[in-house]
Design a protein around this motif. Structure first.
Motif, mmCIF file in Angstrom:
data_model
loop_
_atom_site.group_PDB
_atom_site.id
_atom_site.type_symbol
_atom_site.label_atom_id
_atom_site.label_comp_id
_atom_site.label_asym_id
_atom_site.label_seq_id
_atom_site.Cartn_x
_atom_site.Cartn_y
_atom_site.Cartn_z
ATOM 1 N N CYS A 124 6.706 3.334 -5.241
ATOM 2 C CA CYS A 124 5.668 2.998 -4.264
ATOM 3 C C CYS A 124 4.525 4.003 -4.338
ATOM 4 C CB CYS A 124 6.247 3.005 -2.851
ATOM 5 S SG CYS A 124 7.251 1.574 -2.447
ATOM 6 N N SER A 125 4.877 5.271 -4.472
ATOM 7 C CA SER A 125 3.838 6.294 -4.577
ATOM 8 C C SER A 125 3.052 6.140 -5.873
ATOM 9 C CB SER A 125 4.465 7.699 -4.495
ATOM 10 O OG SER A 125 5.046 7.914 -3.226
ATOM 11 N N ARG A 126 3.704 5.656 -6.932
ATOM 12 C CA ARG A 126 2.973 5.405 -8.182
ATOM 13 C C ARG A 126 1.952 4.284 -7.992
ATOM 14 N NH1 ARG A 126 7.847 6.740 -10.911
ATOM 15 N NH2 ARG A 126 8.563 4.565 -10.937
ATOM 16 N N ALA A 127 2.318 3.276 -7.180
ATOM 17 C CA ALA A 127 1.356 2.204 -6.891
ATOM 18 C C ALA A 127 0.163 2.762 -6.114
ATOM 19 C CB ALA A 127 2.038 1.089 -6.101
ATOM 20 N N CYS A 128 0.425 3.693 -5.171
ATOM 21 C CA CYS A 128 -0.672 4.323 -4.427
ATOM 22 C C CYS A 128 -1.566 5.116 -5.375
ATOM 23 C CB CYS A 128 -0.110 5.251 -3.354
ATOM 24 S SG CYS A 128 0.864 4.420 -2.087
ATOM 25 N N LEU A 129 -0.951 5.717 -6.382
ATOM 26 C CA LEU A 129 -1.718 6.466 -7.376
ATOM 27 C C LEU A 129 -2.705 5.557 -8.103
ATOM 28 C CD1 LEU A 129 -2.096 9.194 -8.837
ATOM 29 C CD2 LEU A 129 -0.247 8.528 -10.373
ATOM 30 N N GLN A 130 -2.316 4.314 -8.341
ATOM 31 C CA GLN A 130 -3.215 3.367 -9.002
ATOM 32 C C GLN A 130 -4.459 3.104 -8.148
ATOM 33 O OE1 GLN A 130 -0.890 -0.114 -9.826
ATOM 34 N NE2 GLN A 130 0.394 0.910 -11.354
ATOM 35 N N LEU A 140 -9.567 12.514 -6.021
ATOM 36 C CA LEU A 140 -8.950 13.619 -6.765
ATOM 37 C C LEU A 140 -7.853 14.284 -5.939
ATOM 38 C CD1 LEU A 140 -12.077 15.246 -8.453
ATOM 39 C CD2 LEU A 140 -10.244 13.958 -9.574
ATOM 40 N N VAL A 141 -8.114 14.480 -4.639
ATOM 41 C CA VAL A 141 -7.087 15.044 -3.760
ATOM 42 C C VAL A 141 -5.876 14.108 -3.694
ATOM 43 C CG1 VAL A 141 -6.532 15.677 -1.378
ATOM 44 C CG2 VAL A 141 -8.716 16.387 -2.389
ATOM 45 N N SER A 142 -6.155 12.802 -3.574
ATOM 46 C CA SER A 142 -5.081 11.820 -3.481
ATOM 47 C C SER A 142 -4.248 11.768 -4.755
ATOM 48 C CB SER A 142 -5.670 10.434 -3.184
ATOM 49 O OG SER A 142 -4.644 9.472 -3.067
ATOM 50 N N TRP A 158 0.870 12.644 -7.117
ATOM 51 C CA TRP A 158 1.641 13.137 -8.258
ATOM 52 C C TRP A 158 2.755 14.055 -7.790
ATOM 53 C CZ3 TRP A 158 2.984 17.802 -10.397
ATOM 54 C CH2 TRP A 158 3.539 17.754 -11.669
ATOM 55 N N LEU A 159 2.463 14.941 -6.842
ATOM 56 C CA LEU A 159 3.486 15.853 -6.317
ATOM 57 C C LEU A 159 4.577 15.077 -5.572
ATOM 58 C CD1 LEU A 159 1.210 18.755 -5.043
ATOM 59 C CD2 LEU A 159 2.824 18.844 -6.952
#
Length: 223
Positions: free
Chosen positions: A162-168, A131-133, A138-139
């Motif tokens: 790249c950050s969207r991939a980390c979000l996955q 949840l923190v991640s 997102w920010l």
């Protein structure tokens, strides 16, 4: 007839301002992944949750990728868009190799856990960390997109991808951790780790592809 180009006063200073923001965002991403990796690996071992452990190791792979991104932004600030330089290409190759090794380890361990019926002690911290991640990613995506659009830079927009991939990865961890917490089925944690392994293979393949192409981002959605 001679064409006269009018440059809006302060445009150069504004671009340098956005490049500084992009560089800070890259640095924050690196620092965040270092801390996230430490916490995730610690609780992954302590709670015997393979999905959280794999997520933590992935954070360190993202640190390597983030160093290449930070270097890329410095290059763009000085020279503008262009092919990745040797440092960026090497960072991408190391990132790709690390993703493949992570995937191999998760597949092997996940298969053993499924066969033996192993289950985590708890996945509470997996839920918290994911949840923190998700919030943090997102920010970062939001502000990286703002910087990329302000600069008209495809490379910085690719960094946001790249950050969207980390979000996955974070969403998979949340699903696996919450799934086990709600049902007590140990195989859900191992299944989450196997999905993370599949995502790691995808990212590794893309990192090697990008090391031969014209983007410094090693994430699937960067093209």
């Amino acid at each position: 007839m001679q064409t006269i180009e009018f440059v809006r006063p302060g445009l150069a200073a504004e671009r340098q301002h956005w490049y500084r923001i992009a560089a800070w965002l890259a640095g924050i991403t690196i620092g965040y992944n270092i801390v996230e990796g430490l916490v995730s690996v610690y609780f992954g071992f302590a709670d015997e949750t393979l999905a959280l452990l794999g997520f933590g190791v992935d954070s360190y792979v993202e640190v390597i990728s983030g160093l290449g991104i930070w270097h890329m932004i410095r290059r763009l600030r000085t020279h503008g868009d262009g092919d990745p330089d040797p440092f960026e290409r090497q960072a991408l190759r190391v990132t790709g190799t690390a993703f493949y090794l992570l995937a191999a380890g998760l597949v092997t361990t996940g298969a053993v856990n499924l066969y033996q019926g192993n289950a985590p002690v708890t996945t509470f911290w997996g839920v918290v960390i994911s949840l923190v991640s998700i919030t943090g990613m997102w920010l970062l995506i939001h502000y990286k997109m703002k910087a990329g659009r302000a600069l008209g830079s495809d490379a910085i927009l690719a960094d946001a991808a790249c950050s969207r991939a980390c979000l996955q990865f974070s969403l998979v961890l949340l699903a696996a951790s919450a799934g086990y917490a709600l049902t007590g089925i140990g195989g859900i944690d191992s299944a989450g780790a196997l999905i993370i392994a599949l995502l790691a293979v995808r990212e590794g393949r893309e990192a090697f592809a990008k090391s031969r192409g014209k983007s410094a981002c090693g994430c699937n959605s960067c093209t």
